[in-house]
Enzyme design. Structure first.
Site, short mmCIF file in Angstrom:
data_model
loop_
_atom_site.label_atom_id
_atom_site.label_comp_id
_atom_site.label_asym_id
_atom_site.label_seq_id
_atom_site.Cartn_x
_atom_site.Cartn_y
_atom_site.Cartn_z
N VAL A 82 0.86 -1.19 0.00
CA VAL A 82 0.00 0.00 0.00
C VAL A 82 0.89 1.24 0.00
CG1 VAL A 82 -1.81 1.25 1.24
CG2 VAL A 82 -1.79 -1.27 1.24
N GLU A 85 1.64 3.43 3.13
CA GLU A 85 2.30 2.83 4.28
C GLU A 85 3.72 2.37 3.98
OE1 GLU A 85 -0.26 -0.21 5.76
OE2 GLU A 85 -1.94 1.15 5.95
N HIS A 88 9.05 3.12 0.29
CA HIS A 88 9.77 2.63 -0.89
C HIS A 88 8.84 1.79 -1.78
CE1 HIS A 88 10.09 -0.13 2.48
NE2 HIS A 88 10.36 -1.12 1.65
N ARG A 127 -10.25 -5.17 -2.94
CA ARG A 127 -9.76 -6.26 -3.78
C ARG A 127 -9.56 -7.56 -3.00
NH1 ARG A 127 -8.33 -1.49 -5.69
NH2 ARG A 127 -8.06 -1.11 -7.92
#
Length: 156
Positions: A82, A85, A88, A127
């Site tokens: 996500v 959060e 990188h 999802r």
């Protein structure tokens, strides 16, 4: 013309599911979807091995080892990256995608990509059993179809 279409018969198949613990609110739902779909299509729960890894980035390594061993008929990879959060985000997404794609092409068994890459947690949850269905379940049906297609090709 000959047309080939895979079936969803999971009886006598051995399946590995690799699941990232990071964002487990999402990945547990993906796992539930995959597990239920495999069971509904004849895969015995004794023939499903679940491997928990720390995060999505570790999935390709474990998938590679399982594929090299050759003691399963197929692999499902499940994770959730996500953006909000993960500082990188792009690096993780790129590495996971490349790693799983390489194993899918070079490994001994079919590998399904069930790693969600979303902008926020709401999209991920949608999802993983929400409005957009369950990608874990979709990976399970896709894997059964791929196993059948590959077995058909191997028999010819």
């Amino acid at each position: 013309m000959t047309e080939y279409l895979g079936t969803f018969n999971g009886s006598k198949l051995k399946i590995a599911i690799i699941v990232a613990r990071f964002n487990d609110l999402v990945t547990k739902r993906l796992l539930d979807g995959a597990f239920q779909t495999l069971a509904q299509n004849g895969v015995s729960k004794e023939d499903i091995d679940i491997y928990w890894v720390p995060g999505a980035f570790e999935i390709p390594r474990v998938a590679q080892k399982i594929s090299q061993k050759g003691n399963v008929d197929g692999i499902i990879t499940l994770g959730a990256v996500v953006r909000g959060e993960t500082s990188h985000y792009e690096s993780v997404c790129s590495g996971v995608t490349s790693g799983i794609a390489q194993i899918a092409l070079e490994g001994k068994v079919p590998v399904m990509f069930g790693v969600l890459m979303t902008e926020n947690m709401e999209q991920a949850l949608n999802r993983a059993g929400g409005k957009a269905g369950n990608k874990g379940s979709e990976c399970a049906t896709g894997l059964l179809e791929m196993i059948d297609i590959e077995q058909t090709i191997d028999r010819e």
